[in-house]
Each structure stands twice: as structure tokens, then as C-alpha cells.
Design a protein around this motif. Structure first.
Motif, mmCIF file in Angstrom:
data_model
loop_
_atom_site.group_PDB
_atom_site.id
_atom_site.type_symbol
_atom_site.label_atom_id
_atom_site.label_comp_id
_atom_site.label_asym_id
_atom_site.label_seq_id
_atom_site.Cartn_x
_atom_site.Cartn_y
_atom_site.Cartn_z
ATOM 1 N N GLY A 22 -27.824 12.224 -23.258
ATOM 2 C CA GLY A 22 -27.823 13.602 -23.097
ATOM 3 C C GLY A 22 -26.432 14.092 -23.967
ATOM 4 O O GLY A 22 -25.577 13.371 -24.556
ATOM 5 N N ASP A 23 -26.129 15.382 -23.834
ATOM 6 C CA ASP A 23 -25.042 15.827 -24.422
ATOM 7 C C ASP A 23 -23.911 15.241 -23.932
ATOM 8 O O ASP A 23 -22.646 14.963 -24.604
ATOM 9 C CB ASP A 23 -25.012 17.446 -24.517
ATOM 10 C CG ASP A 23 -26.123 18.020 -25.382
ATOM 11 O OD1 ASP A 23 -26.593 17.178 -26.298
ATOM 12 O OD2 ASP A 23 -26.591 19.098 -25.276
ATOM 13 N N LYS A 26 -23.042 11.748 -24.892
ATOM 14 C CA LYS A 26 -22.283 11.723 -26.196
ATOM 15 C C LYS A 26 -20.997 12.185 -26.045
ATOM 16 O O LYS A 26 -20.053 11.524 -26.742
ATOM 17 C CB LYS A 26 -23.248 12.645 -27.052
ATOM 18 C CG LYS A 26 -24.479 12.082 -27.455
ATOM 19 C CD LYS A 26 -25.126 12.958 -28.421
ATOM 20 C CE LYS A 26 -26.677 12.426 -28.429
ATOM 21 N NZ LYS A 26 -27.439 13.355 -29.237
ATOM 22 N N LYS A 27 -20.639 13.302 -25.579
ATOM 23 C CA LYS A 27 -19.117 13.681 -25.409
ATOM 24 C C LYS A 27 -18.418 12.611 -24.769
ATOM 25 O O LYS A 27 -17.192 12.397 -25.120
ATOM 26 C CB LYS A 27 -19.193 14.870 -24.633
ATOM 27 C CG LYS A 27 -19.752 16.078 -25.490
ATOM 28 C CD LYS A 27 -19.651 17.179 -24.718
ATOM 29 C CE LYS A 27 -20.093 18.584 -25.500
ATOM 30 N NZ LYS A 27 -20.137 19.768 -24.629
#
Length: 95
Positions: A22-23, A26-27
Motif C-alpha cells: 500500500g501507499d 511504501k512510505k
């Protein structure tokens, strides 16, 4: 006739999920990678600070007269004992 156990049939029927990041994941991964790389910059920053302090300091260290250090604290000295006088007085006690 097919001879498979019921366990093998259940295995084939289980849904398969494709792992996707998910975003937020990744962050978080990017943040951890940045933190791992930033640790290697700390010694460089320390060396840079030491360079700045060493070469651009205006006060020469070690250039204080012994007579100034041996003054009383009231006279802005450090009230150290004068080794020469201390030695002379110790020798004169034995004479």
C-alpha cells in the motif's frame, strides 16, 4: 476414479492473494531506508564540526602564563599552587 484426499481438494480451493504494498507501506519503507543511510552521515558531520572548530577558532589554546594561573581567585586566577615556590618551601623545611 480419482483418488485424492479431501485435504488436497481444499488446498486447491483456497484463494490466492497477490501481495501488493500500500501507499503507507511504501512510505514507511522509504523512510526506513533514508534513516539507514542517514546514520552514515553522522561521522561526516562530526568531522566537519571538528574541522570548523579546529581551524577557525580565534583563541590560541595553551598560551596562558603560569603566573596568571597561579593568582588568587579574587585576582581572576585559578588559584593553582606555584610549583617552584611549593618545592622551595618543602626543601626549606628540611634545612
Amino acid at each position: 476414479m480419482r483418488t485424492t484426499s479431501s485435504f488436497e481438494e481444499e488446498d486447491e480451493q483456497l484463494p490466492l492473494y497477490e501481495m501488493q504494498m500500500g501507499d503507507m507501506a511504501k512510505k514507511e519503507r522509504a523512510r526506513l531506508k533514508l534513516a539507514e543511510n542517514a546514520v552514515h552521515l553522522i561521522p561526516l558531520v562530526l568531522l566537519f564540526c571538528a574541522f570548523i572548530l579546529w581551524f577557525f577558532s580565534t583563541t590560541p589554546l595553551g598560551y596562558v602564563l603560569w603566573n596568571e594561573i597561579c593568582k588568587d581567585k579574587n585576582e581572576c586566577g585559578l588559584d593553582f599552587k606555584d610549583i617552584g615556590l611549593w618545592n622551595l618551601s618543602a626543601i626549606s623545611k628540611h634545612v
